[in-house]
Scaffold this active site. Structure first.
Site, PDB file in Angstrom:
ATOM      1  N   THR A   1       0.810  -1.226   0.000  1.00 47.78           N
ATOM      2  CA  THR A   1       0.000   0.000   0.000  1.00 47.78           C
ATOM      3  C   THR A   1       0.843   1.277   0.000  1.00 47.78           C
ATOM      4  OG1 THR A   1      -0.237  -0.414   2.368  1.00 47.78           O
ATOM      5  CG2 THR A   1      -2.122  -0.922   0.975  1.00 47.78           C
ATOM      6  N   GLU A   2       2.107   1.171   0.438  1.00 50.17           N
ATOM      7  CA  GLU A   2       3.002   2.333   0.417  1.00 50.17           C
ATOM      8  C   GLU A   2       4.429   1.854   0.198  1.00 50.17           C
ATOM      9  OE1 GLU A   2       3.019   5.118   3.640  1.00 50.17           O
ATOM     10  OE2 GLU A   2       0.880   4.922   3.997  1.00 50.17           O
ATOM     11  N   ASN A   3       5.111   2.442  -0.766  1.00 52.68           N
ATOM     12  CA  ASN A   3       6.535   2.202  -0.952  1.00 52.68           C
ATOM     13  C   ASN A   3       7.088   3.302  -1.848  1.00 52.68           C
ATOM     14  OD1 ASN A   3       8.574   0.368  -3.095  1.00 52.68           O
ATOM     15  ND2 ASN A   3       9.111   0.631  -0.954  1.00 52.68           N
TER      16      ASN A   3
END
Length: 305
Positions: A204-206
């Protein structure tokens, strides 16, 4: 921890040693309630999914042959990811959290642990309340054991009895906390697979922000970061980790916690001083477009045709 213990983030409360644990306890119970609400009311009609997104670094033992360092690295992950994932996937807080926070609370002369407890009914209610696991991941630390002696002022950080180190050779294109260590992501994803029964995973976040104002929009280091981390996700897929999707952080430069607009994670540069907030593509835009078009790394022969 930053919102309820150090007060760095909103709501800015400094409830040393217990605020973060209380807040997390409520988050986990509220999450379970939402999952059950969806499950009983809308799932049959909509066939949707409800999951949770947890952000975690990876902790690597300084000396992988040293059991003390290995235990400390395990604690780092359990106090990070396991804190929330363990109740949802296994029914309770990690044993190591219960042991460490309980022991330190007793040393302070407290009658009960600063880590709240779930009732038997709550454990049953919470366990299994995730149709997928969202993973936010940015960086890695080397971990070694460090004893924090009995302290009047307790905190989440001293409860863990560990120290975090970085390798000065790791690229640090962004803020001081964000080093590019792609191999840590594969290890984190494999940890998720073995600890939580290989759940469906969405990244979901990187991503990475820039240290300096990149006026030329030439963010080659962001391209290198993404290339490295995406390659490690590919290796994790080959390891059998059930990664279903990936979301880069982020499309646009935007408001980042207590850093405001100064920390820029975007593919698109935003001119915040201009009332119209014009957007300008950075070099990483073209790179990421190619990845999206190919749904992964392009096969050279496919690109030619």
């Amino acid at each position: 921890e930053k919102g309820y213990e150090t007060g760095e983030h909103a709501p800015g409360l400094k409830l040393g040693g217990c605020g973060a644990y209380k807040a997390a306890h409520h988050i986990i119970k509220a999450h379970a309630k939402v999952w059950h609400s969806y499950n009983s009311t809308w799932r049959s009609e909509q066939q949707g999914m409800v999951g949770i997104s947890l952000t975690s670094g990876w902790g690597e033992p300084v000396d992988p042959h040293n059991q003390t360092d290995r235990d400390a690295a395990e604690r780092y992950i359990q106090f990070h990811l396991g804190w929330f994932a363990n109740p949802i996937y296994r029914g309770d807080y990690p044993e190591v959290m219960k042991n460490y926070v309980g022991r330190k609370s007793a040393q302070q002369g407290l009658g009960i642990s600063r880590l709240p407890t779930f009732s038997v009914q709550e454990k049953t209610y919470i366990k299994g309340t995730s149709d997928f696991l969202g993973i936010g991941h940015f960086t890695t630390r080397y971990i070694l054991h460090k004893s924090f002696p009995f302290l009047q002022v307790s905190s989440y950080h001293t409860d863990r009895d560990l120290a975090e180190l970085v390798d000065p050779k790791w690229p640090a294109p962004g803020p001081k906390w964000l080093y590019s260590v792609p191999w840590g992501f594969r290890r984190l994803l494999n940890f998720v697979k073995t600890q939580y029964g290989n759940p469906l995973v969405y990244v979901t976040e990187n991503g990475v922000s820039e240290k300096v104002q990149c006026t030329q929009l030439c963010d080659e280091w962001r391209i290198e970061y993404l290339k490295g981390y995406l390659n490690e996700i590919l290796k994790a897929l080959n390891d059998g980790v059930n990664v279903k999707g990936y979301t880069a952080w982020s499309l646009l430069d935007k408001f980042e916690w207590n850093k405001g607009f100064s920390e820029r994670f975007g593919f698109y540069h935003i001119d915040f001083k201009n009332k119209n907030k014009p957007r300008y593509p950075k070099a990483s835009v073209d790179y990421y477009k190619n990845i999206i078009n190919a749904n992964g790394f392009p096969n050279p022969r496919e690109v030619m045709s």
